[in-house]
Design an enzyme around this catalytic site. Structure first.
Site, PDB file in Angstrom:
ATOM      1  N   ARG A  81      29.441  12.320  17.544  1.00 17.91           N
ATOM      2  CA  ARG A  81      30.080  13.021  16.440  1.00 17.91           C
ATOM      3  C   ARG A  81      30.114  12.127  15.192  1.00 17.91           C
ATOM      4  O   ARG A  81      29.810  10.938  15.264  1.00 17.91           O
ATOM      5  CB  ARG A  81      31.511  13.438  16.829  1.00 17.91           C
ATOM      6  CG  ARG A  81      31.570  14.529  17.874  1.00 17.91           C
ATOM      7  CD  ARG A  81      32.986  14.785  18.368  1.00 17.91           C
ATOM      8  NE  ARG A  81      33.475  13.696  19.203  1.00 17.91           N
ATOM      9  CZ  ARG A  81      34.682  13.667  19.755  1.00 17.91           C
ATOM     10  NH1 ARG A  81      35.538  14.649  19.527  1.00 17.91           N
ATOM     11  NH2 ARG A  81      35.041  12.644  20.518  1.00 17.91           N
ATOM     12  N   MET A 100      35.121  13.568  25.801  1.00 20.51           N
ATOM     13  CA  MET A 100      34.349  14.699  26.312  1.00 20.51           C
ATOM     14  C   MET A 100      33.647  15.495  25.209  1.00 20.51           C
ATOM     15  O   MET A 100      32.460  15.811  25.320  1.00 20.51           O
ATOM     16  CB  MET A 100      35.242  15.624  27.144  1.00 20.51           C
ATOM     17  CG  MET A 100      35.637  15.063  28.489  1.00 20.51           C
ATOM     18  SD  MET A 100      36.756  16.156  29.395  1.00 20.51           S
ATOM     19  CE  MET A 100      35.698  17.571  29.685  1.00 20.51           C
ATOM     20  N   GLU A 127      45.697  13.582  15.935  1.00 22.08           N
ATOM     21  CA  GLU A 127      46.327  14.264  17.073  1.00 22.08           C
ATOM     22  C   GLU A 127      47.823  14.506  16.923  1.00 22.08           C
ATOM     23  O   GLU A 127      48.412  15.230  17.735  1.00 22.08           O
ATOM     24  CB  GLU A 127      46.067  13.504  18.381  1.00 22.08           C
ATOM     25  CG  GLU A 127      46.812  12.185  18.538  1.00 22.08           C
ATOM     26  CD  GLU A 127      46.071  10.987  17.962  1.00 22.08           C
ATOM     27  OE1 GLU A 127      46.505   9.851  18.226  1.00 22.08           O
ATOM     28  OE2 GLU A 127      45.055  11.190  17.246  1.00 22.08           O
ATOM     29  N   SER A 136      40.611  20.129  21.784  1.00 21.37           N
ATOM     30  CA  SER A 136      41.195  20.567  23.050  1.00 21.37           C
ATOM     31  C   SER A 136      40.494  21.826  23.546  1.00 21.37           C
ATOM     32  O   SER A 136      40.302  22.004  24.757  1.00 21.37           O
ATOM     33  CB  SER A 136      42.697  20.839  22.870  1.00 21.37           C
ATOM     34  OG  SER A 136      43.390  19.648  22.541  1.00 21.37           O
ATOM     35  N   VAL A 180      41.503  15.754  31.565  1.00 19.11           N
ATOM     36  CA  VAL A 180      41.318  15.876  30.118  1.00 19.11           C
ATOM     37  C   VAL A 180      42.389  15.078  29.367  1.00 19.11           C
ATOM     38  O   VAL A 180      42.208  14.732  28.201  1.00 19.11           O
ATOM     39  CB  VAL A 180      41.336  17.358  29.698  1.00 19.11           C
ATOM     40  CG1 VAL A 180      41.053  17.519  28.206  1.00 19.11           C
ATOM     41  CG2 VAL A 180      40.301  18.155  30.498  1.00 19.11           C
ATOM     42  N   ALA A 181      43.485  14.759  30.027  1.00 17.24           N
ATOM     43  CA  ALA A 181      44.569  13.998  29.400  1.00 17.24           C
ATOM     44  C   ALA A 181      44.278  12.503  29.322  1.00 17.24           C
ATOM     45  O   ALA A 181      45.146  11.726  28.926  1.00 17.24           O
ATOM     46  CB  ALA A 181      45.878  14.228  30.174  1.00 17.24           C
ATOM     47  N   VAL A 197      36.114  11.221  31.372  1.00 18.15           N
ATOM     48  CA  VAL A 197      35.433  10.822  30.140  1.00 18.15           C
ATOM     49  C   VAL A 197      36.402  10.955  28.963  1.00 18.15           C
ATOM     50  O   VAL A 197      36.962  12.029  28.728  1.00 18.15           O
ATOM     51  CB  VAL A 197      34.176  11.672  29.907  1.00 18.15           C
ATOM     52  CG1 VAL A 197      33.540  11.345  28.558  1.00 18.15           C
ATOM     53  CG2 VAL A 197      33.168  11.438  31.033  1.00 18.15           C
ATOM     54  N   ALA A 198      36.581   9.860  28.240  1.00 13.59           N
ATOM     55  CA  ALA A 198      37.613   9.819  27.190  1.00 13.59           C
ATOM     56  C   ALA A 198      37.183  10.466  25.885  1.00 13.59           C
ATOM     57  O   ALA A 198      38.010  10.629  24.990  1.00 13.59           O
ATOM     58  CB  ALA A 198      38.028   8.369  26.938  1.00 13.59           C
ATOM     59  N   HIS A 211      45.299   8.006  19.396  1.00 12.60           N
ATOM     60  CA  HIS A 211      45.786   7.987  20.789  1.00 12.60           C
ATOM     61  C   HIS A 211      46.346   6.602  21.144  1.00 12.60           C
ATOM     62  O   HIS A 211      45.868   5.918  22.048  1.00 12.60           O
ATOM     63  CB  HIS A 211      44.673   8.366  21.760  1.00 12.60           C
ATOM     64  CG  HIS A 211      44.096   9.732  21.519  1.00 12.60           C
ATOM     65  ND1 HIS A 211      44.810  10.888  21.761  1.00 12.60           N
ATOM     66  CD2 HIS A 211      42.878  10.120  21.051  1.00 12.60           C
ATOM     67  CE1 HIS A 211      44.052  11.938  21.460  1.00 12.60           C
ATOM     68  NE2 HIS A 211      42.896  11.499  21.017  1.00 12.60           N
ATOM     69  N   ARG A 223      55.333  30.763  27.931  1.00  9.26           N
ATOM     70  CA  ARG A 223      53.892  30.515  27.892  1.00  9.26           C
ATOM     71  C   ARG A 223      53.191  31.234  29.040  1.00  9.26           C
ATOM     72  O   ARG A 223      52.102  31.783  28.864  1.00  9.26           O
ATOM     73  CB  ARG A 223      53.619  29.004  27.963  1.00  9.26           C
ATOM     74  CG  ARG A 223      52.139  28.648  27.835  1.00  9.26           C
ATOM     75  CD  ARG A 223      51.567  29.125  26.534  1.00  9.26           C
ATOM     76  NE  ARG A 223      50.140  28.866  26.426  1.00  9.26           N
ATOM     77  CZ  ARG A 223      49.321  29.540  25.654  1.00  9.26           C
ATOM     78  NH1 ARG A 223      49.785  30.520  24.884  1.00  9.26           N
ATOM     79  NH2 ARG A 223      48.041  29.250  25.608  1.00  9.26           N
ATOM     80  N   ASP A 280      42.692  10.680  27.283  1.00 10.69           N
ATOM     81  CA  ASP A 280      42.889  10.057  25.965  1.00 10.69           C
ATOM     82  C   ASP A 280      44.300   9.530  25.797  1.00 10.69           C
ATOM     83  O   ASP A 280      44.540   8.593  25.022  1.00 10.69           O
ATOM     84  CB  ASP A 280      42.596  11.066  24.851  1.00 10.69           C
ATOM     85  CG  ASP A 280      41.143  11.040  24.410  1.00 10.69           C
ATOM     86  OD1 ASP A 280      40.499  10.004  24.595  1.00 10.69           O
ATOM     87  OD2 ASP A 280      40.668  12.055  23.888  1.00 10.69           O
ATOM     88  N   VAL A 286      47.733  18.381  30.562  1.00 11.72           N
ATOM     89  CA  VAL A 286      49.108  18.238  30.068  1.00 11.72           C
ATOM     90  C   VAL A 286      49.127  17.344  28.837  1.00 11.72           C
ATOM     91  O   VAL A 286      48.286  16.472  28.659  1.00 11.72           O
ATOM     92  CB  VAL A 286      50.041  17.657  31.152  1.00 11.72           C
ATOM     93  CG1 VAL A 286      50.179  18.638  32.299  1.00 11.72           C
ATOM     94  CG2 VAL A 286      49.515  16.325  31.660  1.00 11.72           C
ATOM     95  N   TYR A 307      41.169  10.118  15.029  1.00  8.73           N
ATOM     96  CA  TYR A 307      41.961  10.145  16.262  1.00  8.73           C
ATOM     97  C   TYR A 307      42.328   8.716  16.633  1.00  8.73           C
ATOM     98  O   TYR A 307      41.505   7.797  16.518  1.00  8.73           O
ATOM     99  CB  TYR A 307      41.158  10.761  17.412  1.00  8.73           C
ATOM    100  CG  TYR A 307      41.005  12.258  17.339  1.00  8.73           C
ATOM    101  CD1 TYR A 307      42.117  13.098  17.415  1.00  8.73           C
ATOM    102  CD2 TYR A 307      39.757  12.846  17.200  1.00  8.73           C
ATOM    103  CE1 TYR A 307      41.979  14.478  17.337  1.00  8.73           C
ATOM    104  CE2 TYR A 307      39.606  14.228  17.125  1.00  8.73           C
ATOM    105  CZ  TYR A 307      40.723  15.033  17.195  1.00  8.73           C
ATOM    106  OH  TYR A 307      40.585  16.396  17.127  1.00  8.73           O
ATOM    107  N   LYS A 339      36.563   8.963  16.519  1.00  8.07           N
ATOM    108  CA  LYS A 339      37.273   8.244  17.583  1.00  8.07           C
ATOM    109  C   LYS A 339      38.032   7.046  17.024  1.00  8.07           C
ATOM    110  O   LYS A 339      37.812   6.597  15.900  1.00  8.07           O
ATOM    111  CB  LYS A 339      36.285   7.778  18.655  1.00  8.07           C
ATOM    112  CG  LYS A 339      35.709   8.927  19.474  1.00  8.07           C
ATOM    113  CD  LYS A 339      36.791   9.790  20.118  1.00  8.07           C
ATOM    114  CE  LYS A 339      37.583   9.069  21.182  1.00  8.07           C
ATOM    115  NZ  LYS A 339      38.667   9.902  21.750  1.00  8.07           N
TER     116      LYS A 339
END
Length: 372
Positions: free
Chosen positions: A15, A301, A118, A134, A267-268, A298-299, A96, A203, A270, A239, A94, A75
Site C-alpha cells: 500500500r 492483511m 485507528e 477492518s 485479525v486483532a 498477518v499484521a 497501534h 449489536r 495489530d 475483537v 496507523y 503502516k
C-alpha cells in the site's frame, strides 16, 4: 505545507499513503507533495502518474523525512524510519501503539506529532479511518482461513460451504463489529455455518436484522468461547478496544480442546492479538501451528490486496489529512475533537489514555499537550 509520502518498507506491504488522486487534491489545496520513487508501484501507480498529479519524485525516504512537514504513511514507522522523525514533524498513519512499547518509546523520544488513523472517531461513535481496513481484513480472514483449511496447507481438508450431502464448515467469529460483520458476510456467502459471539445485545439484533436467522448469534462469555471454538473448523478473532491491547479471549489451554487442523485467523493481531498464542506474522510466512491449530496472524492483511485497500483508505484519510495541512496541526486538532482523538503522541507526551495505561506512561490530555 510540504507533505512527504515514503515507500512502505514493512514485509510485503504494497500500500501507499497517498494515491495520485489524493496528491492531485493536495496540490489543488496549495500544498507541495514529495513521493518516494516507486512508492506507488504496488497499487499500479507509476512515478509518472504521481508527477502528472503534481508530485515530485524523490529518490530516498531520508530526503523526504528530512524536509517534509507531514509524513503520510499506511503502516507504523519501522525502527529505521523512526530514527528519521524530527521534533514537531507530523506523522499521519496507523500506529497501534498499545502492544508496541519500542515504537512508542521511539515516537516519544522523537518529539514528533503522531496522529493514528485507528483512533480518529466520528459522530456515530465509529472509527472511520479504521473501518475500511477492518472491512478488507474481515473479508480476507475468510478467504485466508479457507485456504488454510485445505489439506495441503495442513488444515482439516474442509470446504467452507460443503456440498450436497456433506456439511459445511463451522465458522466462529469473535466480535460482531466491522471485522466480524464482513467476515460473516463472506463466510455466509460461501455457505458456511456461521456463529458470531458478541457482548452487545443491540449489536446482535442488528446482525440478525441484516443477515436473517441463517446467522447464529450468541452472547459472548468465556464458557461460550470455550465451547464454540472447540467445535469450530475456523475461528476469526475480530475483537477491538479502541487504541488498547486486544483482550485475550483464547487461552493456550483452550487450544488442546480444538480440532487438529482447525484454523485461527487473528485479525486483532495489530493490537496484540486476541489469543495468548498469537504472534505477528507476515505475508511471506503467514502461519504457524500451536497444539495442532493453524494460526494465521498477518499484521498487515489488507496489504495483500493493496490496490483495493489503498484507494479505500485514501477515501477516508484524505479529508482529515487536508484539514491538517490546510490549517496546521494545532488548529485542526483543537477545532475537531474527532480528529483530536487520533493524537497518540505529541512532542514527547503520550496523549491517548489507553496507550498510556497499557504501557505505563503518564497520560497528558491532548488539549494540554497542544497548548504547551
Amino acid at each position: 505545507m510540504l507533505i512527504g509520502v515514503p515507500k512502505e518498507i514493512k514485509n510485503h506491504e504494497y500500500r501507499v499513503g497517498m494515491t495520485p488522486l489524493s496528491v492531485r487534491e493536495a496540490v489543488r489545496h496549495g500544498h507541495e507533495v514529495w513521493v518516494e520513487i516507486g512508492a506507488g508501484l504496488g497499487i499500479g501507480a507509476s512515478d509518472e502518474d504521481y508527477r502528472a498529479a503534481g508530485a515530485q519524485n524523490i529518490p530516498t525516504a531520508e530526503e523526504i523525512f528530512a524536509k517534509a512537514d507531514m509524513i503520510v504513511k499506511v503502516k507504523e514507522p519501522q525502527a529505521v524510519e523512526r530514527k528519521l522523525l524530527r521534533e514537531g514533524q507530523i506523522l499521519y498513519t496507523y500506529l497501534h501503539l498499545a502492544p508496541d512499547p519500542e515504537q512508542t518509546k521511539d515516537l516519544v523520544k522523537s518529539g514528533a506529532v503522531c496522529i493514528a488513523y485507528e483512533t480518529v472517531t466520528n459522530s456515530r461513535g465509529g472509527l472511520p479511518l479504521l473501518a475500511p481496513m477492518s472491512q478488507v481484513a474481515g473479508r480476507m480472514s475468510i478467504q485466508s482461513g479457507a485456504h488454510c483449511l485445505e489439506k495441503a496447507q495442513g488444515g482439516l481438508g474442509i470446504l467452507l460451504g460443503g456440498v450436497p450431502g456433506v456439511a459445511p464448515a463451522k465458522v466462529v467469529i469473535l466480535g460482531g463489529g466491522v471485522v466480524g460483520t464482513n467476515a460473516a458476510a463472506m463466510a455466509m456467502g460461501l455457505g458456511a455455518d456461521v456463529t458470531i459471539l458478541e457482548k452487545s445485545t443491540d449489536r446482535m439484533e442488528e446482525l440478525v436484522s441484516r443477515f436473517g436467522t441463517q446467522l447464529k448469534t450468541l452472547y459472548s462469555t468465556q464458557g461460550a468461547v470455550e465451547d464454540l471454538c472447540a467445535t469450530a473448523d475456523l475461528v476469526v478473532g475480530g475483537v477491538l478496544i479502541p487504541g488498547a491491547a486486544a483482550p485475550k479471549l483464547v487461552t493456550r489451554k483452550m487450544l488442546k480442546d480444538w480440532k487438529n487442523g482447525s484454523v485461527l485467523v487473528d485479525v486483532a493481531i495489530d493490537q496484540g492479538g486476541c489469543a495468548e498464542t498469537s504472534k505477528a506474522t507476515t505475508h511471506a510466512d503467514p502461519t504457524y501451528v500451536v497444539d495442532g491449530v493453524i494460526h494465521y496472524c498477518v499484521a498487515n492483511m489488507p496489504g495483500g490486496v493493496a490496490h483495493t485497500s489503498t484507494y479505500a483508505l485514501n477515501n477516508v484519510t484524505l479529508p482529515f489529512g487536508l484539514r491538517i495541512a490546510d490549517k496546521g496541526y494545532k488548529q485542526a486538532l483543537l477545532e475537531d475533537h474527532h480528529l483530536r482523538a487520533g493524537l497518540n503522541v505529541c512532542k514527547g507526551k503520550v496523549t491517548y489514555k489507553a496507550v498510556a495505561d497499557d504501557l505505563g506512561y503518564e497520560y497528558v490530555p491532548p488539549e494540554k499537550a497542544l497548548a504547551a
